[in-house]
Design a protein around this motif. Structure first.
Motif, PDB file in Angstrom:
ATOM      1  N   ALA A   1       0.833  -1.207   0.000  1.00 16.03           N
ATOM      2  CA  ALA A   1       0.000   0.000   0.000  1.00 16.03           C
ATOM      3  C   ALA A   1       0.862   1.249   0.000  1.00 16.03           C
ATOM      4  CB  ALA A   1      -0.921   0.009   1.218  1.00 16.03           C
ATOM      5  N   THR A   2       0.341   2.314  -0.567  1.00 19.03           N
ATOM      6  CA  THR A   2       1.017   3.618  -0.496  1.00 19.03           C
ATOM      7  C   THR A   2       0.445   4.473   0.620  1.00 19.03           C
ATOM      8  OG1 THR A   2      -0.528   4.540  -2.118  1.00 19.03           O
ATOM      9  CG2 THR A   2       1.552   3.644  -2.971  1.00 19.03           C
ATOM     10  N   ASP A   3      -0.805   4.191   0.987  1.00 17.76           N
ATOM     11  CA  ASP A   3      -1.502   4.973   2.012  1.00 17.76           C
ATOM     12  C   ASP A   3      -2.278   4.023   2.919  1.00 17.76           C
ATOM     13  OD1 ASP A   3      -1.515   8.013   0.725  1.00 17.76           O
ATOM     14  OD2 ASP A   3      -1.617   6.441  -0.788  1.00 17.76           O
ATOM     15  N   VAL A   4      -2.293   4.342   4.211  1.00 18.87           N
ATOM     16  CA  VAL A   4      -3.029   3.531   5.179  1.00 18.87           C
ATOM     17  C   VAL A   4      -3.943   4.449   5.977  1.00 18.87           C
ATOM     18  CG1 VAL A   4      -2.847   2.109   7.254  1.00 18.87           C
ATOM     19  CG2 VAL A   4      -1.261   1.745   5.350  1.00 18.87           C
ATOM     20  N   ILE A   5      -5.226   4.089   6.018  1.00 14.37           N
ATOM     21  CA  ILE A   5      -6.211   4.861   6.777  1.00 14.37           C
ATOM     22  C   ILE A   5      -6.849   3.945   7.807  1.00 14.37           C
ATOM     23  CG2 ILE A   5      -8.307   6.257   6.660  1.00 14.37           C
ATOM     24  CD1 ILE A   5      -6.607   5.611   3.421  1.00 14.37           C
ATOM     25  N   ASN A   6      -6.816   4.341   9.077  1.00 10.56           N
ATOM     26  CA  ASN A   6      -7.413   3.540  10.137  1.00 10.56           C
ATOM     27  C   ASN A   6      -8.671   4.219  10.665  1.00 10.56           C
ATOM     28  OD1 ASN A   6      -7.977   1.752  12.185  1.00 10.56           O
ATOM     29  ND2 ASN A   6      -6.397   2.518  13.560  1.00 10.56           N
ATOM     30  N   CYS A   7      -9.820   3.651  10.319  1.00  9.86           N
ATOM     31  CA  CYS A   7     -11.111   4.170  10.781  1.00  9.86           C
ATOM     32  C   CYS A   7     -11.730   3.267  11.842  1.00  9.86           C
ATOM     33  CB  CYS A   7     -12.081   4.279   9.601  1.00  9.86           C
ATOM     34  SG  CYS A   7     -11.576   5.388   8.286  1.00  9.86           S
ATOM     35  N   VAL A   8     -10.958   2.341  12.366  1.00 13.38           N
ATOM     36  CA  VAL A   8     -11.498   1.347  13.289  1.00 13.38           C
ATOM     37  C   VAL A   8     -11.719   1.949  14.672  1.00 13.38           C
ATOM     38  CG1 VAL A   8     -11.060  -0.852  14.437  1.00 13.38           C
ATOM     39  CG2 VAL A   8     -10.416  -0.553  12.047  1.00 13.38           C
ATOM     40  N   GLY A   9     -12.869   1.641  15.250  1.00 17.01           N
ATOM     41  CA  GLY A   9     -13.176   2.079  16.605  1.00 17.01           C
ATOM     42  C   GLY A   9     -14.475   1.449  17.064  1.00 17.01           C
ATOM     43  N   ILE A  10     -14.654   1.329  18.371  1.00 12.71           N
ATOM     44  CA  ILE A  10     -15.898   0.792  18.923  1.00 12.71           C
ATOM     45  C   ILE A  10     -16.401   1.731  20.010  1.00 12.71           C
ATOM     46  CG2 ILE A  10     -15.468  -1.629  18.362  1.00 12.71           C
ATOM     47  CD1 ILE A  10     -14.435  -2.027  21.213  1.00 12.71           C
ATOM     48  N   LEU A  11     -17.708   1.735  20.224  1.00 11.15           N
ATOM     49  CA  LEU A  11     -18.314   2.598  21.238  1.00 11.15           C
ATOM     50  C   LEU A  11     -18.547   1.859  22.550  1.00 11.15           C
ATOM     51  CD1 LEU A  11     -20.931   4.460  19.010  1.00 11.15           C
ATOM     52  CD2 LEU A  11     -18.710   5.296  19.794  1.00 11.15           C
ATOM     53  N   TYR A  12     -18.572   0.525  22.487  1.00 11.31           N
ATOM     54  CA  TYR A  12     -18.738  -0.292  23.685  1.00 11.31           C
ATOM     55  C   TYR A  12     -18.043  -1.629  23.445  1.00 11.31           C
ATOM     56  CZ  TYR A  12     -22.476  -2.233  20.794  1.00 11.31           C
ATOM     57  OH  TYR A  12     -23.179  -2.785  19.757  1.00 11.31           O
ATOM     58  N   GLU A  13     -17.759  -2.324  24.501  1.00  5.08           N
ATOM     59  CA  GLU A  13     -17.008  -3.572  24.410  1.00  5.08           C
ATOM     60  C   GLU A  13     -17.934  -4.788  24.319  1.00  5.08           C
ATOM     61  OE1 GLU A  13     -12.876  -2.956  26.662  1.00  5.08           O
ATOM     62  OE2 GLU A  13     -14.602  -2.900  28.034  1.00  5.08           O
ATOM     63  N   THR A  14     -17.486  -5.775  23.546  1.00  4.90           N
ATOM     64  CA  THR A  14     -18.141  -7.081  23.480  1.00  4.90           C
ATOM     65  C   THR A  14     -17.050  -8.132  23.635  1.00  4.90           C
ATOM     66  OG1 THR A  14     -19.757  -6.160  21.905  1.00  4.90           O
ATOM     67  CG2 THR A  14     -19.726  -8.566  22.185  1.00  4.90           C
TER      68      THR A  14
ATOM     69  N   ARG B   1       4.261  10.121   6.519  1.00  3.56           N
ATOM     70  CA  ARG B   1       3.519  11.352   6.807  1.00  3.56           C
ATOM     71  C   ARG B   1       2.272  10.930   7.583  1.00  3.56           C
ATOM     72  NH1 ARG B   1      -0.666  14.522   4.489  1.00  3.56           N
ATOM     73  NH2 ARG B   1      -0.194  16.746   4.373  1.00  3.56           N
ATOM     74  N   VAL B   2       2.089  11.483   8.785  1.00  2.00           N
ATOM     75  CA  VAL B   2       1.021  11.019   9.668  1.00  2.00           C
ATOM     76  C   VAL B   2       0.071  12.159  10.008  1.00  2.00           C
ATOM     77  CG1 VAL B   2       0.481  10.059  11.934  1.00  2.00           C
ATOM     78  CG2 VAL B   2       2.462   9.213  10.669  1.00  2.00           C
ATOM     79  N   THR B   3      -1.231  11.880   9.884  1.00  2.00           N
ATOM     80  CA  THR B   3      -2.262  12.827  10.298  1.00  2.00           C
ATOM     81  C   THR B   3      -3.228  12.120  11.235  1.00  2.00           C
ATOM     82  OG1 THR B   3      -2.117  13.901   8.126  1.00  2.00           O
ATOM     83  CG2 THR B   3      -3.985  14.483   9.521  1.00  2.00           C
ATOM     84  N   VAL B   4      -3.470  12.724  12.393  1.00  2.00           N
ATOM     85  CA  VAL B   4      -4.440  12.195  13.348  1.00  2.00           C
ATOM     86  C   VAL B   4      -5.643  13.131  13.364  1.00  2.00           C
ATOM     87  CG1 VAL B   4      -4.920  11.748  15.789  1.00  2.00           C
ATOM     88  CG2 VAL B   4      -2.748  11.017  14.789  1.00  2.00           C
ATOM     89  N   LEU B   5      -6.818  12.565  13.180  1.00  2.00           N
ATOM     90  CA  LEU B   5      -8.057  13.341  13.169  1.00  2.00           C
ATOM     91  C   LEU B   5      -8.895  12.964  14.393  1.00  2.00           C
ATOM     92  CD1 LEU B   5      -8.973  12.912   9.392  1.00  2.00           C
ATOM     93  CD2 LEU B   5      -7.718  14.807  10.446  1.00  2.00           C
TER      94      LEU B   5
ATOM     95  N   SER C   1       6.954  -1.943   5.953  1.00  2.00           N
ATOM     96  CA  SER C   1       6.662  -1.691   4.545  1.00  2.00           C
ATOM     97  C   SER C   1       7.632  -0.658   3.969  1.00  2.00           C
ATOM     98  CB  SER C   1       5.229  -1.178   4.389  1.00  2.00           C
ATOM     99  OG  SER C   1       5.007  -0.696   3.087  1.00  2.00           O
ATOM    100  N   ALA C   2       7.973  -0.877   2.715  1.00  2.00           N
ATOM    101  CA  ALA C   2       8.834   0.090   2.023  1.00  2.00           C
ATOM    102  C   ALA C   2       8.026   1.016   1.127  1.00  2.00           C
ATOM    103  CB  ALA C   2       9.868  -0.649   1.188  1.00  2.00           C
ATOM    104  N   THR C   3       6.694   0.826   1.124  1.00  2.00           N
ATOM    105  CA  THR C   3       5.859   1.555   0.167  1.00  2.00           C
ATOM    106  C   THR C   3       4.962   2.606   0.812  1.00  2.00           C
ATOM    107  OG1 THR C   3       4.160  -0.170   0.304  1.00  2.00           O
ATOM    108  CG2 THR C   3       5.817  -0.381  -1.446  1.00  2.00           C
ATOM    109  N   VAL C   4       4.597   2.433   2.091  1.00  2.16           N
ATOM    110  CA  VAL C   4       3.644   3.346   2.738  1.00  2.16           C
ATOM    111  C   VAL C   4       4.305   4.697   3.013  1.00  2.16           C
ATOM    112  CG1 VAL C   4       2.170   3.776   4.733  1.00  2.16           C
ATOM    113  CG2 VAL C   4       2.344   1.468   3.789  1.00  2.16           C
ATOM    114  N   LYS C   5       3.702   5.745   2.491  1.00  2.84           N
ATOM    115  CA  LYS C   5       4.219   7.103   2.667  1.00  2.84           C
ATOM    116  C   LYS C   5       3.272   7.991   3.461  1.00  2.84           C
ATOM    117  CE  LYS C   5       7.718   6.040   0.087  1.00  2.84           C
ATOM    118  NZ  LYS C   5       9.029   5.791   0.721  1.00  2.84           N
ATOM    119  N   ASN C   6       2.046   7.513   3.653  1.00  5.89           N
ATOM    120  CA  ASN C   6       1.019   8.380   4.219  1.00  5.89           C
ATOM    121  C   ASN C   6       0.110   7.564   5.135  1.00  5.89           C
ATOM    122  OD1 ASN C   6      -0.052  10.949   4.408  1.00  5.89           O
ATOM    123  ND2 ASN C   6      -1.488  10.651   2.735  1.00  5.89           N
ATOM    124  N   VAL C   7      -0.095   8.019   6.374  1.00  5.00           N
ATOM    125  CA  VAL C   7      -0.965   7.327   7.330  1.00  5.00           C
ATOM    126  C   VAL C   7      -1.960   8.327   7.911  1.00  5.00           C
ATOM    127  CG1 VAL C   7      -1.094   6.034   9.487  1.00  5.00           C
ATOM    128  CG2 VAL C   7       0.820   5.652   7.923  1.00  5.00           C
TER     129      VAL C   7
END
Length: 327
Positions: free
Chosen positions: A81-94, A162-166, A119-125
């Protein structure tokens, strides 16, 4: 950063924010050069047609069954991959399904960060966290969000990517778990609960604005690129919890009592709902003790934070018009 072709691995692509990201990416003028790797527990090749409907203009879509708590799965998803986006999250535990804050919001970001390092390819997270992420919070949700941020930001500190946290506040939109949840409660209950009296403040942000922020952070074009780092995402207006509950009632044209519930009483109720959820995992808890802890602190953009405006995004208002989907 601009390349002729990009391979985007999206963890949590089947979730609320992930799906909106796919819809938004297909409208981007770089869509034809993007390969989307849809990494999720529920992403399978047989669902390819449904993903193509969400993002019809992208160059290619690769559904990939991925458990973010499995190092081999994560490594395979990141590979190439060249870019990795992490949208994973939970509001409660199971716990019975291995869905705990520690596993999903702390360990998974660590696994993703380790895979990016290899990885040697990921430039953007791009990492989607939450306003209120705090290592010292009494809430496990907020603590693990902060730990996930640290693992991701370390990539930037070591010049690996290159890392961006939202950090969004409450995210709303047609498939949200906030307004839809309380609309559903208002159908069957004569009241809506105001935990702690309903004075906690929120700054709801539309899911389309969150998706737009992710795309800005990906720097798909040379023009309009923005600095990496941490951004807090909030809408135009700050509301109290009471005002948001009144907005639900106004939108649905229902009359219900807004019932203040002290924090100690809410914690007891949270315990009962958690117990029910542990016995019947398919029934989401209406409230948890951890959510009660979160409700004790305001969830708004801090004065010193970089925001949607710094990303050159005009936030949508949270109003009767923009939550009309709950009617």
């Amino acid at each position: 950063m601009v390349t002729s072709s990009r391979t985007l691995t999206v963890f949590g692509a089947t979730g609320f924010i992930g799906r909106e990201l796919l819809r938004s990416l297909t409208k981007h003028n770089a869509a034809g050069s993007i390969t989307l790797r849809v990494a999720s527990r529920s992403a399978k090749a047989k669902n390819l047609s449904s993903w193509k409907q969400l993002a019809p203009n992208v160059n290619a879509i690769q559904p990939l069954h991925c458990d973010v708590t499995n190092p081999d799965h994560v490594s395979e998803a990141v590979k190439g991959a060249t870019d990795v986006i992490n949208c994973v999250g939970i509001l409660y535990e199971t716990p019975s399904k291995n869905l705990t804050f520690a596993k999903i919001q702390q360990e998974a970001p660590n696994l993703i960060a380790e895979a990016v390092k290899e990885s040697a390819t990921v430039k953007n997270v791009v990492h989607v966290s939450a306003i209120g992420a705090d290592l010292d919070s009494p809430s496990a949700y907020a603590r693990t969000k902060a730990m996930g941020e640290l693992a991701t930001l370390n990539l930037s500190n070591n010049d690996i990517a290159r890392v961006t946290v939202l950090r969004p506040s409450i995210v709303f939109g047609p498939e949200d778990s906030f307004f839809n949840r309380f609309e559903n409660m208002s159908r069957y209950l004569p009241f809506l609960p105001l935990v702690g009296g309903g004075t906690t403040k929120y700054q709801p942000v539309h899911v389309q604005d969150v998706a737009a922020a992710i795309i800005k952070a990906l720097a798909l074009n040379a023009e309009g690129d923005v600095p990496s780092g941490v951004y807090e995402l909030g809408g135009k207006t700050v509301f109290t919890f009471r005002q948001l509950m009144q907005l639900v009632l106004d939108a649905t044209q229902r009359k219900r009592i807004l019932l203040p519930i002290p924090f100690p009483v809410a914690s007891i109720q949270g315990t009962a709902f958690e117990l029910l959820h542990s016995v019947v995992p398919s029934v989401p808890p209406l409230l948890t003790r951890d959510q009660v802890e979160l409700l004790k602190s305001d969830n708004v953009v801090s004065p010193s934070a970089r925001t949607l405006y710094d990303l050159k995004i005009e936030p949508k208002a949270c109003s009767l018009d923009t939550i009309s989907y709950i009617r």
